[in-house]
Design a protein around this motif. Structure first.
Motif, PDB file in Angstrom:
ATOM      1  N   PHE A   1       9.599  10.572   1.624  1.00  0.00           N
ATOM      2  CA  PHE A   1       9.824   9.533   2.627  1.00  0.00           C
ATOM      3  C   PHE A   1       9.336   8.162   2.165  1.00  0.00           C
ATOM      4  O   PHE A   1       9.630   7.150   2.788  1.00  0.00           O
ATOM      5  CB  PHE A   1       9.193   9.911   3.968  1.00  0.00           C
ATOM      6  N   LEU A   2       8.582   8.110   1.101  1.00  0.00           N
ATOM      7  CA  LEU A   2       8.109   6.827   0.587  1.00  0.00           C
ATOM      8  C   LEU A   2       8.933   6.318  -0.592  1.00  0.00           C
ATOM      9  O   LEU A   2       8.556   5.374  -1.261  1.00  0.00           O
ATOM     10  CB  LEU A   2       6.645   6.946   0.156  1.00  0.00           C
ATOM     11  N   ARG A   3      10.069   6.933  -0.829  1.00  0.00           N
ATOM     12  CA  ARG A   3      10.899   6.546  -1.980  1.00  0.00           C
ATOM     13  C   ARG A   3      11.807   5.383  -1.618  1.00  0.00           C
ATOM     14  O   ARG A   3      13.008   5.511  -1.541  1.00  0.00           O
ATOM     15  CB  ARG A   3      11.713   7.729  -2.460  1.00  0.00           C
ATOM     16  N   PHE A   4      11.209   4.265  -1.414  1.00  0.00           N
ATOM     17  CA  PHE A   4      12.006   3.063  -1.137  1.00  0.00           C
ATOM     18  C   PHE A   4      11.423   1.889  -1.917  1.00  0.00           C
ATOM     19  O   PHE A   4      11.250   0.791  -1.423  1.00  0.00           O
ATOM     20  CB  PHE A   4      12.070   2.760   0.357  1.00  0.00           C
ATOM     21  N   GLY A   5      11.140   2.140  -3.182  1.00  0.00           N
ATOM     22  CA  GLY A   5      10.507   1.149  -4.049  1.00  0.00           C
ATOM     23  C   GLY A   5      11.298  -0.140  -4.157  1.00  0.00           C
ATOM     24  O   GLY A   5      10.740  -1.239  -4.172  1.00  0.00           O
ATOM     25  N   ARG A   6      12.619  -0.026  -4.197  1.00  0.00           N
ATOM     26  CA  ARG A   6      13.440  -1.238  -4.298  1.00  0.00           C
ATOM     27  C   ARG A   6      13.321  -2.095  -3.049  1.00  0.00           C
ATOM     28  O   ARG A   6      13.286  -3.313  -3.135  1.00  0.00           O
ATOM     29  CB  ARG A   6      14.897  -0.881  -4.543  1.00  0.00           C
TER      30      ARG A   6
ATOM     31  N   TYR B   1       0.826  -1.207   0.000  1.00  0.00           N
ATOM     32  CA  TYR B   1       0.000   0.000   0.000  1.00  0.00           C
ATOM     33  C   TYR B   1       0.861   1.259   0.000  1.00  0.00           C
ATOM     34  O   TYR B   1       0.538   2.247  -0.655  1.00  0.00           O
ATOM     35  CB  TYR B   1      -0.960   0.004   1.190  1.00  0.00           C
ATOM     36  N   LEU B   2       1.978   1.233   0.724  1.00  0.00           N
ATOM     37  CA  LEU B   2       2.887   2.378   0.705  1.00  0.00           C
ATOM     38  C   LEU B   2       3.490   2.563  -0.683  1.00  0.00           C
ATOM     39  O   LEU B   2       3.660   3.692  -1.152  1.00  0.00           O
ATOM     40  CB  LEU B   2       3.991   2.196   1.746  1.00  0.00           C
ATOM     41  N   ASN B   3       3.821   1.458  -1.322  1.00  0.00           N
ATOM     42  CA  ASN B   3       4.358   1.538  -2.679  1.00  0.00           C
ATOM     43  C   ASN B   3       3.308   2.093  -3.638  1.00  0.00           C
ATOM     44  O   ASN B   3       3.617   2.884  -4.526  1.00  0.00           O
ATOM     45  CB  ASN B   3       4.833   0.162  -3.138  1.00  0.00           C
ATOM     46  N   LEU B   4       2.066   1.690  -3.451  1.00  0.00           N
ATOM     47  CA  LEU B   4       0.973   2.210  -4.273  1.00  0.00           C
ATOM     48  C   LEU B   4       0.799   3.709  -4.040  1.00  0.00           C
ATOM     49  O   LEU B   4       0.604   4.474  -4.982  1.00  0.00           O
ATOM     50  CB  LEU B   4      -0.326   1.461  -3.951  1.00  0.00           C
ATOM     51  N   ALA B   5       0.906   4.123  -2.783  1.00  0.00           N
ATOM     52  CA  ALA B   5       0.804   5.549  -2.463  1.00  0.00           C
ATOM     53  C   ALA B   5       1.956   6.319  -3.102  1.00  0.00           C
ATOM     54  O   ALA B   5       1.775   7.450  -3.571  1.00  0.00           O
ATOM     55  CB  ALA B   5       0.807   5.757  -0.953  1.00  0.00           C
ATOM     56  N   GLN B   6       3.120   5.708  -3.153  1.00  0.00           N
ATOM     57  CA  GLN B   6       4.270   6.356  -3.775  1.00  0.00           C
ATOM     58  C   GLN B   6       4.029   6.540  -5.265  1.00  0.00           C
ATOM     59  O   GLN B   6       4.400   7.563  -5.836  1.00  0.00           O
ATOM     60  CB  GLN B   6       5.525   5.525  -3.561  1.00  0.00           C
ATOM     61  N   ASP B   7       3.405   5.564  -5.894  1.00  0.00           N
ATOM     62  CA  ASP B   7       3.121   5.679  -7.323  1.00  0.00           C
ATOM     63  C   ASP B   7       2.172   6.840  -7.617  1.00  0.00           C
ATOM     64  O   ASP B   7       2.313   7.508  -8.640  1.00  0.00           O
ATOM     65  CB  ASP B   7       2.520   4.375  -7.856  1.00  0.00           C
TER      66      ASP B   7
END
Length: 126
Positions: free
Chosen positions: A62-67, A49-55
């Motif tokens: 602060f959510l730039r940790f996709g890897r 969900y955090l990755n989806l929010a980042q998209d």
């Protein structure tokens, strides 16, 4: 994402085998799930969900940790060990322990292939 979210809800309502006995009481199922897979499941879903929010919100630094999120998705493979527990129960109840030997050999081969793959990826990365 939807699958894993629904999977959490279903796991609260799925009977389990504990020491060869089918347990259908929700309190015991809840206790078993919370002590085994719940932490992993919820952490993976939260990261998704955090990755989806980042998209959707690319300005959230602060959510730039996709890897890292993608790496944690690999933890879902641990859920496959549930299958191992079921197969062990089945082999023990039918008296066919040779099945466990075959599965152990297969698991060792897969682990060796995975390690070789990771080493090869690291080799070409360097």
């Amino acid at each position: 994402l939807v699958f894993w979210t629904v999977d959490i809800v279903l796991n609260f309502n799925t009977a389990v085998y504990i020491q060869g006995q089918l347990v259908t009481k929700r309190r015991r199922i809840l206790r078993r799930y919370l002590s085994t897979w719940f932490a992993l499941d919820i952490s993976i879903v939260i990261l998704d969900y955090l990755n989806l929010a980042q998209d959707y919100e690319s300005n959230l630094s602060f959510l730039r940790f996709g890897r890292i999120v993608r790496a944690f998705r690999m933890l879902r493979l641990l859920k496959m060990s549930k299958l191992d527990e079921i197969i062990q129960e089945l082999a023990a109840s039918t008296g066919r322990q040779w099945i466990m030997l075959v599965i152990s050999i297969f698991n060792a081969a897969v682990a060796a292939i995975c390690v070789a793959h990771i080493i090869t990826c690291l080799w070409f990365w360097i």
